[in-house]
Design a protein around this motif. Structure first.
Motif, PDB file in Angstrom:
ATOM      1  N   ALA A   1       0.820  -1.212   0.000  1.00  0.00           N
ATOM      2  CA  ALA A   1       0.000   0.000   0.000  1.00  0.00           C
ATOM      3  C   ALA A   1       0.855   1.263   0.000  1.00  0.00           C
ATOM      4  CB  ALA A   1      -0.929   0.000   1.208  1.00  0.00           C
ATOM      5  N   ASP A   2       1.916   1.269   0.803  1.00  0.00           N
ATOM      6  CA  ASP A   2       2.734   2.473   0.960  1.00  0.00           C
ATOM      7  C   ASP A   2       3.805   2.633  -0.111  1.00  0.00           C
ATOM      8  OD1 ASP A   2       1.261   3.010   3.229  1.00  0.00           O
ATOM      9  OD2 ASP A   2       2.802   2.308   4.616  1.00  0.00           O
ATOM     10  N   PHE A   3       4.311   1.529  -0.634  1.00  0.00           N
ATOM     11  CA  PHE A   3       5.432   1.587  -1.571  1.00  0.00           C
ATOM     12  C   PHE A   3       5.148   0.805  -2.856  1.00  0.00           C
ATOM     13  CE2 PHE A   3       7.403   1.727   2.757  1.00  0.00           C
ATOM     14  CZ  PHE A   3       7.747   3.071   2.737  1.00  0.00           C
ATOM     15  N   GLY A   4       3.897   0.766  -3.255  1.00  0.00           N
ATOM     16  CA  GLY A   4       3.511   0.020  -4.444  1.00  0.00           C
ATOM     17  C   GLY A   4       4.183   0.493  -5.723  1.00  0.00           C
ATOM     18  N   HIS A   5       4.728   1.696  -5.711  1.00  0.00           N
ATOM     19  CA  HIS A   5       5.412   2.249  -6.881  1.00  0.00           C
ATOM     20  C   HIS A   5       6.857   1.759  -7.013  1.00  0.00           C
ATOM     21  CE1 HIS A   5       6.454   4.785  -3.480  1.00  0.00           C
ATOM     22  NE2 HIS A   5       7.540   5.146  -4.140  1.00  0.00           N
ATOM     23  N   LEU A   6       7.375   1.108  -5.970  1.00  0.00           N
ATOM     24  CA  LEU A   6       8.759   0.632  -6.004  1.00  0.00           C
ATOM     25  C   LEU A   6       8.862  -0.699  -6.750  1.00  0.00           C
ATOM     26  CD1 LEU A   6       9.942   1.463  -2.375  1.00  0.00           C
ATOM     27  CD2 LEU A   6      10.421   2.717  -4.476  1.00  0.00           C
ATOM     28  N   PRO A   7      10.073  -1.059  -7.187  1.00  0.00           N
ATOM     29  CA  PRO A   7      10.249  -2.332  -7.905  1.00  0.00           C
ATOM     30  C   PRO A   7       9.781  -3.519  -7.061  1.00  0.00           C
ATOM     31  CG  PRO A   7      12.259  -1.011  -8.011  1.00  0.00           C
ATOM     32  CD  PRO A   7      11.339  -0.317  -7.053  1.00  0.00           C
ATOM     33  N   ALA A   8       9.159  -4.487  -7.731  1.00  0.00           N
ATOM     34  CA  ALA A   8       8.664  -5.676  -7.040  1.00  0.00           C
ATOM     35  C   ALA A   8       9.824  -6.600  -6.689  1.00  0.00           C
ATOM     36  CB  ALA A   8       7.660  -6.414  -7.920  1.00  0.00           C
ATOM     37  N   PRO A   9       9.943  -6.955  -5.415  1.00  0.00           N
ATOM     38  CA  PRO A   9      10.995  -7.879  -4.993  1.00  0.00           C
ATOM     39  C   PRO A   9      10.522  -9.325  -5.038  1.00  0.00           C
ATOM     40  CG  PRO A   9       9.891  -7.030  -3.067  1.00  0.00           C
ATOM     41  CD  PRO A   9       9.229  -6.389  -4.267  1.00  0.00           C
ATOM     42  N   ASP A  10      11.460 -10.223  -4.885  1.00  0.00           N
ATOM     43  CA  ASP A  10      11.155 -11.615  -4.584  1.00  0.00           C
ATOM     44  C   ASP A  10      10.789 -11.611  -3.102  1.00  0.00           C
ATOM     45  OD1 ASP A  10      11.089 -14.431  -4.584  1.00  0.00           O
ATOM     46  OD2 ASP A  10      13.215 -14.550  -4.077  1.00  0.00           O
ATOM     47  N   VAL A  11       9.625 -12.132  -2.746  1.00  0.00           N
ATOM     48  CA  VAL A  11       9.113 -12.072  -1.376  1.00  0.00           C
ATOM     49  C   VAL A  11       9.124 -13.465  -0.768  1.00  0.00           C
ATOM     50  CG1 VAL A  11       7.090 -11.527   0.040  1.00  0.00           C
ATOM     51  CG2 VAL A  11       7.648 -10.093  -1.937  1.00  0.00           C
ATOM     52  N   ASP A  12       9.555 -13.537   0.494  1.00  0.00           N
ATOM     53  CA  ASP A  12       9.606 -14.821   1.187  1.00  0.00           C
ATOM     54  C   ASP A  12       9.050 -14.673   2.592  1.00  0.00           C
ATOM     55  OD1 ASP A  12      10.295 -17.524   1.763  1.00  0.00           O
ATOM     56  OD2 ASP A  12      12.176 -16.867   2.649  1.00  0.00           O
ATOM     57  N   VAL A  13       8.032 -15.471   2.890  1.00  0.00           N
ATOM     58  CA  VAL A  13       7.481 -15.620   4.227  1.00  0.00           C
ATOM     59  C   VAL A  13       7.472 -17.118   4.487  1.00  0.00           C
ATOM     60  CG1 VAL A  13       5.450 -15.310   5.689  1.00  0.00           C
ATOM     61  CG2 VAL A  13       6.046 -13.559   4.010  1.00  0.00           C
ATOM     62  N   SER A  14       7.996 -17.528   5.630  1.00  0.00           N
ATOM     63  CA  SER A  14       8.139 -18.961   5.886  1.00  0.00           C
ATOM     64  C   SER A  14       7.716 -19.314   7.309  1.00  0.00           C
ATOM     65  CB  SER A  14       9.603 -19.363   5.689  1.00  0.00           C
ATOM     66  OG  SER A  14       9.830 -20.675   6.135  1.00  0.00           O
ATOM     67  N   PRO A  15       7.064 -20.458   7.475  1.00  0.00           N
ATOM     68  CA  PRO A  15       6.725 -20.893   8.837  1.00  0.00           C
ATOM     69  C   PRO A  15       7.967 -21.268   9.648  1.00  0.00           C
ATOM     70  CG  PRO A  15       6.097 -22.574   7.243  1.00  0.00           C
ATOM     71  CD  PRO A  15       6.541 -21.369   6.460  1.00  0.00           C
ATOM     72  N   VAL A  16       9.100 -21.417   9.000  1.00  0.00           N
ATOM     73  CA  VAL A  16      10.335 -21.707   9.733  1.00  0.00           C
ATOM     74  C   VAL A  16      10.755 -20.478  10.543  1.00  0.00           C
ATOM     75  CG1 VAL A  16      12.768 -22.354   9.506  1.00  0.00           C
ATOM     76  CG2 VAL A  16      11.055 -23.420   8.032  1.00  0.00           C
ATOM     77  N   PHE A  17      10.554 -19.283   9.969  1.00  0.00           N
ATOM     78  CA  PHE A  17      10.847 -18.011  10.646  1.00  0.00           C
ATOM     79  C   PHE A  17       9.585 -17.155  10.575  1.00  0.00           C
ATOM     80  CE2 PHE A  17      14.861 -19.480   8.736  1.00  0.00           C
ATOM     81  CZ  PHE A  17      15.612 -19.634   9.888  1.00  0.00           C
ATOM     82  N   PRO A  18       8.587 -17.411  11.418  1.00  0.00           N
ATOM     83  CA  PRO A  18       7.272 -16.785  11.262  1.00  0.00           C
ATOM     84  C   PRO A  18       7.215 -15.275  11.489  1.00  0.00           C
ATOM     85  CG  PRO A  18       7.352 -18.108  13.264  1.00  0.00           C
ATOM     86  CD  PRO A  18       8.625 -18.369  12.516  1.00  0.00           C
ATOM     87  N   GLY A  19       8.226 -14.679  12.049  1.00  0.00           N
ATOM     88  CA  GLY A  19       8.217 -13.233  12.258  1.00  0.00           C
ATOM     89  C   GLY A  19       9.056 -12.476  11.250  1.00  0.00           C
ATOM     90  N   LEU A  20       9.490 -13.155  10.193  1.00  0.00           N
ATOM     91  CA  LEU A  20      10.439 -12.576   9.236  1.00  0.00           C
ATOM     92  C   LEU A  20       9.814 -12.423   7.858  1.00  0.00           C
ATOM     93  CD1 LEU A  20      13.400 -11.787   8.503  1.00  0.00           C
ATOM     94  CD2 LEU A  20      13.807 -14.211   8.085  1.00  0.00           C
ATOM     95  N   LEU A  21      10.047 -11.272   7.256  1.00  0.00           N
ATOM     96  CA  LEU A  21       9.674 -11.008   5.869  1.00  0.00           C
ATOM     97  C   LEU A  21      10.955 -10.708   5.109  1.00  0.00           C
ATOM     98  CD1 LEU A  21       7.608 -10.400   3.592  1.00  0.00           C
ATOM     99  CD2 LEU A  21       7.566  -8.045   4.440  1.00  0.00           C
ATOM    100  N   ARG A  22      11.205 -11.472   4.052  1.00  0.00           N
ATOM    101  CA  ARG A  22      12.416 -11.260   3.247  1.00  0.00           C
ATOM    102  C   ARG A  22      12.038 -10.648   1.904  1.00  0.00           C
ATOM    103  NH1 ARG A  22      14.247 -16.993   4.926  1.00  0.00           N
ATOM    104  NH2 ARG A  22      15.788 -16.544   6.526  1.00  0.00           N
ATOM    105  N   LEU A  23      12.751  -9.605   1.530  1.00  0.00           N
ATOM    106  CA  LEU A  23      12.618  -8.986   0.209  1.00  0.00           C
ATOM    107  C   LEU A  23      13.963  -9.113  -0.479  1.00  0.00           C
ATOM    108  CD1 LEU A  23      10.803  -5.652   1.175  1.00  0.00           C
ATOM    109  CD2 LEU A  23       9.768  -7.857   0.604  1.00  0.00           C
ATOM    110  N   ARG A  24      13.975  -9.710  -1.682  1.00  0.00           N
ATOM    111  CA  ARG A  24      15.238  -9.927  -2.392  1.00  0.00           C
ATOM    112  C   ARG A  24      15.165  -9.365  -3.801  1.00  0.00           C
ATOM    113  NH1 ARG A  24      14.418 -15.461  -0.877  1.00  0.00           N
ATOM    114  NH2 ARG A  24      15.263 -15.813   1.168  1.00  0.00           N
ATOM    115  N   PHE A  25      16.307  -8.883  -4.251  1.00  0.00           N
ATOM    116  CA  PHE A  25      16.452  -8.368  -5.612  1.00  0.00           C
ATOM    117  C   PHE A  25      17.615  -9.071  -6.270  1.00  0.00           C
ATOM    118  CE2 PHE A  25      14.309  -5.240  -3.154  1.00  0.00           C
ATOM    119  CZ  PHE A  25      13.295  -4.815  -4.002  1.00  0.00           C
TER     120      PHE A  25
END
Length: 116
Positions: A22-46
């Protein structure tokens, strides 16, 4: 164990992803990773896009001094990493890019005014 985690156990990083969209929808789309192994972590990769990494780094308020530089693949790939707490989730930002090949020895242009 992560195998017992219900989808609502990932609510925090998924909520953060929604905020970022919502806030940064104009920025480049990253590879997104959410995993039950690390449930409090959001990874953005380029991958092959350090400009995208930099745009997100700036938008998230991560100062350049907080970015960790490393290389992998025998020095052929540079890796930029930064982390920040964002709206209750740990957010990990990673950028991968090629390391430029060094210029061959003797390939520098002759100084101005010199005889070649």
């Amino acid at each position: 164990m992560s195998q017992d985690l219900a989808l609502d156990g990932l609510a925090v990083p998924l909520r953060v992803l929604r905020l970022l969209a919502a806030d940064f929808g104009h920025l480049p789309a990253p590879d997104v990773d959410v995993s039950p192994v690390f449930p409090g972590l959001l990874r953005l990769r380029f991958h092959d896009d350090l400009a995208g990494f930099e745009a997100w780094r700036d938008a998230l308020g991560i100062v350049p001094d907080d970015v960790v530089y490393s290389e992998q693949s025998g020095g052929r790939t540079r890796v930029l990493k930064a982390s920040v707490d964002y709206a209750g989730a740990a957010l990990e930002l990673t950028g991968f890019g090629d390391v430029p090949a060094p210029a061959p020895v003797g390939s520098a242009p002759a100084p101005v005014g010199s005889a070649v």
